[in-house]
Design an enzyme around this catalytic site. Structure first.
Site, PDB file in Angstrom:
ATOM      1  NE  ARG A 274      -2.715  -1.411   3.455  1.00 31.09           N
ATOM      2  CZ  ARG A 274      -3.112  -2.618   3.886  1.00 31.09           C
ATOM      3  NH1 ARG A 274      -3.918  -3.355   3.146  1.00 31.09           N
ATOM      4  NH2 ARG A 274      -2.721  -3.075   5.053  1.00 31.09           N
TER       5      ARG A 274
ATOM      6  CG  PHE B 172     -11.315  -8.183  -5.817  1.00 30.89           C
ATOM      7  CD1 PHE B 172     -12.377  -9.074  -5.863  1.00 30.89           C
ATOM      8  CD2 PHE B 172     -10.550  -8.020  -6.961  1.00 30.89           C
ATOM      9  CE1 PHE B 172     -12.669  -9.777  -7.019  1.00 30.89           C
ATOM     10  CE2 PHE B 172     -10.823  -8.715  -8.117  1.00 30.89           C
ATOM     11  CZ  PHE B 172     -11.898  -9.602  -8.154  1.00 30.89           C
TER      12      PHE B 172
ATOM     13  CG  ASP C  43     -15.401  -6.079  -1.446  1.00 33.09           C
ATOM     14  OD1 ASP C  43     -14.174  -6.316  -1.387  1.00 33.09           O
ATOM     15  OD2 ASP C  43     -16.267  -6.886  -1.060  1.00 33.09           O
ATOM     16  CB  SER C  44     -19.079  -8.830  -4.111  1.00 37.64           C
ATOM     17  OG  SER C  44     -18.299  -9.566  -3.180  1.00 37.64           O
TER      18      SER C  44
ATOM     19  CB  ALA D  74     -22.022  -2.822  -2.721  1.00 36.67           C
TER      20      ALA D  74
ATOM     21  CG  ASP E 111      -5.412  -7.559  -2.614  1.00 36.13           C
ATOM     22  OD1 ASP E 111      -4.910  -8.690  -2.752  1.00 36.13           O
ATOM     23  OD2 ASP E 111      -5.475  -6.975  -1.515  1.00 36.13           O
TER      24      ASP E 111
ATOM     25  CB  CYS F 135      -3.730 -13.795  -1.058  1.00 36.96           C
ATOM     26  SG  CYS F 135      -5.517 -14.013  -1.209  1.00 36.96           S
TER      27      CYS F 135
END
Length: 395
Positions: A214, A230, A252-253, A279, A299, A339
């Site tokens: 970041r 994300f 983001d969902s 969203a 991400d 990740c």
């Protein structure tokens, strides 16, 4: 004192290299019928002591705690936790005025497989990824309280979603020390403040592992139009704003994550109209968006939790990155991550390179990224290097 696991002949080789996992296929038999999460001694086929660890159901049958024949008691936990704290102290992430957020325990990287502890201001959030660590949670919390005396006031246990196999065990989320009355949910990272949702959020409430990435993004944000895909609770977004981004859009969902993202931006940049949050499903947003962004962060959550999902995960990374390459403006910069532990650096690179070739764009690698020093990787356990990232310049 402890039940005994006997390995098949010739299956002790990985333990000679200090690898901390014993797979079920290596076991010849177990004496004494241990319960899942019990401590067991591991012997070779000819009866030589090899290791001691937690037994569990599944492919990884034993997570090794020690290659010495020791007793796993409060003194053992104290020794390991103090060693983990000393590492964080030596790398300068403890008691910093501009940063009160760090990972204290990173599983195998700290000789405590199945355990994660993140510190947010005066609260330590402890998470078990094995039944053995769950069974030991009270002893661990007691030892943790001693090691972090004067550093934290609260210890919150959060393992409802991380324990596998044993349906009779639930994570039992809640405070083991302190409580809501004394716990602030605001922490500081590199001088920026953020809400930590350890009660209902993902992982321990925030993604501590992206701290240095970041900070790097902040350096590239000036004058750019940024898309944080994300976004979870907005970490990359408020760094981009501090870096002087022209606009920042967070996607983001999860509507809950978006609410916290908005709160985090407001906490650091009250009334700043450069930021909007949505969203929405990531792929749908990428499909409908134009070409206004010249800095994009991808991400996503882990696309593959186990090897059986690897093929589909790599297809997902190709599709996601191809869409970003298609839409990003010329001269744009893409921060892209995986990740997933089962996705190797080579797997991820190949997926991203394939996506770049599909787009026909010229792409340069500016940085290759990984997890920070408070997420150490045991040299004997390369699987611990789970976070892979690339920073790409797209012509």
């Amino acid at each position: 004192m402890y039940k005994t696991v006997y390995l098949k002949k010739g299956k002790e080789e990985s333990l000679g290299r200090f690898h901390p996992w014993i797979f079920s296929g290596a076991i010849h038999h177990i004496e004494g019928r241990p319960e899942e999460g019990d401590v067991v001694r591991v012997l070779s086929a000819d009866g030589r002591f090899l290791a001691i660890g937690h037994v569990q159901i599944g492919s990884i049958a034993v997570r090794v705690l020690s290659f010495d024949d020791v007793v796993i008691d409060r003194n053992f936990w104290l020794q390991r936790l103090r060693a983990a704290y000393d590492v964080r102290n030596s790398i300068g992430v403890v008691n910093q005025p501009s940063n009160n957020t760090f990972r204290l325990v990173h599983g195998e990287g700290d000789g405590l497989p199945g355990l994660v502890v993140d510190v947010y201001d005066r609260t330590a959030v402890m998470q078990a990824h094995s039944v053995g660590m769950h069974v030991s949670r009270y002893e661990l919390a007691d030892a943790l309280g001693e090691v972090l005396d004067g550093v934290v006031d609260n210890i919150y246990y959060k393992s409802e979603t991380t324990l596998a196999y044993k349906a009779s065990e639930d994570g039992g989320n809640g405070f083991l020390k302190g409580g809501l009355a004394t716990a602030s949910d605001i922490a500081v990272e590199n001088g920026l403040r953020f809400h930590v949702d350890w009660l209902g959020g993902q992982k321990t409430g925030f993604f501590v592992d992206q701290r240095e990435n970041r900070a790097l993004l902040e350096r590239y944000s000036y004058g750019r139009k940024v898309l944080n895909m994300f976004c979870y609770t907005g970490g990359f977004s408020f760094y981009a704003m501090r870096g002087g981004a022209e606009l920042v859009h967070s996607v983001d969902s999860s509507s809950r994550a978006i609410d916290i993202t908005r709160a985090n931006v407001e906490l650091n940049f009250p009334g700043d109209n450069r930021h909007e949050a949505f969203a929405e499903d990531a792929f749908k947003y990428l499909d409908r968006m134009g070409d206004q962004y010249d800095l994009i962060i991808l991400d996503p959550p882990a696309f593959a939790k186990h090897k059986d999902a690897l093929r589909n995960a790599l297809m997902g990374y190709r599709k996601l990155n191809a869409k970003a390459f298609e839409k990003i403006r010329p001269g744009g910069i893409l921060f892209t991550f995986s990740c997933s532990q089962v996705v190797t650096k080579d797997n991820f690179r190949t997926a991203v390179f394939t996506a770049a070739a599909m787009s026909g764009r010229r792409v340069r690698i500016l940085h290759q990224l990984t997890q920070p020093a408070d997420h150490p990787v045991s040299i004997y356990h390369p699987e611990g290097e789970y976070l892979k990232g690339l920073v790409l310049y797209v012509e």
